[in-house]
Motif scaffolding. Structure first.
Motif: not given
Length: 129
Positions: A6-22
């Motif tokens: 599988y080829l996976i694209a990951l985005a390491l983000l901060e939004q407000g006080e939290g983190r997201a990794l879609p």
């Protein structure tokens, strides 16, 4: 199918006080050669993921969480997608430790790339590790 890659694209983000990794993924018919880059399929996955990130900005300002390593592409076998990747994602969401995430990806991924964009140049892949 057990050896499917599988080829996976990951985005390491901060939004407000939290983190997201879609993430966004696609199964590959053939594994990438060891010296190959994800090419057009990687560009398409990154675009799909960035559209989701763009939509997420409706919920508030976003910021890259890992500078130049905030947009990654990885190739993993299905077993890693189902077992190790969720644990690595959860650990990063809790700690924000990008070095630990990258270190955890290396043994399970046959390729790890960040995407780079220079002014007036096409997107390039930079192999990590």
């Amino acid at each position: 199918m057990a050896d499917a890659s599988y080829l996976i694209a990951l985005a390491l983000l901060e939004q407000g006080e939290g983190r997201a990794l879609p993430l966004q993924g696609k199964s590959l018919r053939e594994p990438l050669a060891p010296d190959a880059v994800p090419g057009a399929v990687g560009h398409q996955l990154a675009l799909d993921l960035l559209m989701r990130v763009w939509q997420r900005s409706d919920q508030g300002p976003l910021q890259r969480a890992a500078a130049d390593h905030s947009l990654l592409l990885i190739t993993v076998p299905i077993e890693a997608l189902q077992e190790q990747l969720p644990a690595l994602k959860a650990a990063w969401l809790n700690t924000g430790d990008t070095s630990a995430l990258l270190q955890g990806l290396r043994p399970i991924a046959s390729g790890v790339w960040s995407l780079a964009l220079e002014p007036r140049q096409p997107i390039t892949y930079q192999r990590l590790g």
